[in-house]
Write a protein that holds these residues in place. Structure first.
Motif, PDB file in Angstrom:
ATOM      1  N   THR A  22     -10.578  -1.266   7.766  1.00  0.00           N
ATOM      2  CA  THR A  22      -9.795  -1.598   6.568  1.00  0.00           C
ATOM      3  C   THR A  22     -10.526  -1.144   5.309  1.00  0.00           C
ATOM      4  O   THR A  22      -9.909  -0.561   4.400  1.00  0.00           O
ATOM      5  CB  THR A  22      -9.496  -3.106   6.504  1.00  0.00           C
ATOM      6  OG1 THR A  22      -8.785  -3.483   7.691  1.00  0.00           O
ATOM      7  CG2 THR A  22      -8.659  -3.455   5.282  1.00  0.00           C
ATOM      8  N   THR A  41      -2.016  -2.573  -0.471  1.00  0.00           N
ATOM      9  CA  THR A  41      -1.351  -3.278   0.631  1.00  0.00           C
ATOM     10  C   THR A  41      -0.231  -2.417   1.209  1.00  0.00           C
ATOM     11  O   THR A  41      -0.119  -2.264   2.426  1.00  0.00           O
ATOM     12  CB  THR A  41      -0.798  -4.624   0.131  1.00  0.00           C
ATOM     13  OG1 THR A  41      -1.884  -5.430  -0.321  1.00  0.00           O
ATOM     14  CG2 THR A  41      -0.044  -5.353   1.219  1.00  0.00           C
ATOM     15  N   CYS A  46      -1.702  -3.547   5.452  1.00  0.00           N
ATOM     16  CA  CYS A  46      -2.379  -4.796   5.797  1.00  0.00           C
ATOM     17  C   CYS A  46      -1.948  -5.883   4.819  1.00  0.00           C
ATOM     18  O   CYS A  46      -1.374  -5.596   3.773  1.00  0.00           O
ATOM     19  CB  CYS A  46      -3.900  -4.629   5.707  1.00  0.00           C
ATOM     20  SG  CYS A  46      -4.594  -3.521   6.928  1.00  0.00           S
ATOM     21  N   SER A  47      -2.288  -7.115   5.144  1.00  0.00           N
ATOM     22  CA  SER A  47      -1.930  -8.227   4.266  1.00  0.00           C
ATOM     23  C   SER A  47      -2.718  -8.145   2.960  1.00  0.00           C
ATOM     24  O   SER A  47      -3.816  -7.596   2.911  1.00  0.00           O
ATOM     25  CB  SER A  47      -2.208  -9.561   4.956  1.00  0.00           C
ATOM     26  OG  SER A  47      -3.602  -9.758   5.094  1.00  0.00           O
ATOM     27  N   SER A  49      -4.158 -10.589   1.490  1.00  0.00           N
ATOM     28  CA  SER A  49      -5.398 -11.370   1.585  1.00  0.00           C
ATOM     29  C   SER A  49      -6.510 -10.560   2.256  1.00  0.00           C
ATOM     30  O   SER A  49      -7.665 -10.629   1.842  1.00  0.00           O
ATOM     31  CB  SER A  49      -5.163 -12.685   2.326  1.00  0.00           C
ATOM     32  OG  SER A  49      -4.716 -12.452   3.641  1.00  0.00           O
ATOM     33  N   LEU A  50      -6.160  -9.767   3.280  1.00  0.00           N
ATOM     34  CA  LEU A  50      -7.169  -8.929   3.939  1.00  0.00           C
ATOM     35  C   LEU A  50      -7.674  -7.851   2.990  1.00  0.00           C
ATOM     36  O   LEU A  50      -8.882  -7.619   2.895  1.00  0.00           O
ATOM     37  CB  LEU A  50      -6.597  -8.294   5.214  1.00  0.00           C
ATOM     38  CG  LEU A  50      -7.548  -7.369   5.979  1.00  0.00           C
ATOM     39  CD1 LEU A  50      -8.802  -8.099   6.420  1.00  0.00           C
ATOM     40  CD2 LEU A  50      -6.844  -6.748   7.168  1.00  0.00           C
ATOM     41  N   GLN A  54     -11.572  -7.480   1.623  1.00  0.00           N
ATOM     42  CA  GLN A  54     -12.361  -6.260   1.815  1.00  0.00           C
ATOM     43  C   GLN A  54     -12.728  -5.631   0.474  1.00  0.00           C
ATOM     44  O   GLN A  54     -13.812  -5.059   0.332  1.00  0.00           O
ATOM     45  CB  GLN A  54     -11.621  -5.277   2.725  1.00  0.00           C
ATOM     46  CG  GLN A  54     -11.360  -5.796   4.121  1.00  0.00           C
ATOM     47  CD  GLN A  54     -12.611  -6.236   4.855  1.00  0.00           C
ATOM     48  OE1 GLN A  54     -13.727  -5.819   4.556  1.00  0.00           O
ATOM     49  NE2 GLN A  54     -12.436  -7.106   5.836  1.00  0.00           N
TER      50      GLN A  54
END
Length: 117
Positions: A22, A41, A46-47, A49-50, A54
């Motif tokens: 990621t 995003t 990906c979400s 929050s992820l 990162q």
């Protein structure tokens, strides 16, 4: 003054910062120019929050920088040498894809990290 072992630890942690898929995708996305979390995003799939988690790592380790523009925060590559490093790494990997993908030691390290993490 750092010892050789301390320097090696820093250098391996530096490369480890790029070893997360990621984080690496974020870096690749930012090669096209600054983006906010929403754009990252959408680009990476990906979400939020992820991506935010990162980005926190990438900012802390100075791979990327943030610039506030009103309510938005835009992220960009903090140092042109990161771009050069990514391009060099990809160039080397492209010539060694079969060996890298079949390395049993790397495969086992990934497995161990996934089981522990």
């Amino acid at each position: 003054m750092q010892t050789i072992d301390e320097q090696i630890e820093v250098y391996t942690k530096f490369f480890h910062g790029l070893s997360n898929p990621t984080r690496y995708r974020i870096i690749l996305s930012l090669l096209d120019g600054p983006k906010n979390v929403g754009e990252l995003t959408e680009d990476i799939g990906c979400s939020q929050s992820l991506i935010s988690m990162q980005l926190q790592c990438l900012r802390w380790c100075n791979y990327v920088k943030a610039l506030r523009d009103g309510k938005n925060v835009y992220y960009s590559i903090s140092d042109e040498r990161v771009l050069a490093l990514v391009q060099l790494g990809q160039s080397i990997a492209d010539g060694n894809t079969d060996k890298i993908c079949t390395c049993e030691i790397l495969k086992n390290e990934k497995y161990v990290e996934n089981k522990e993490g």
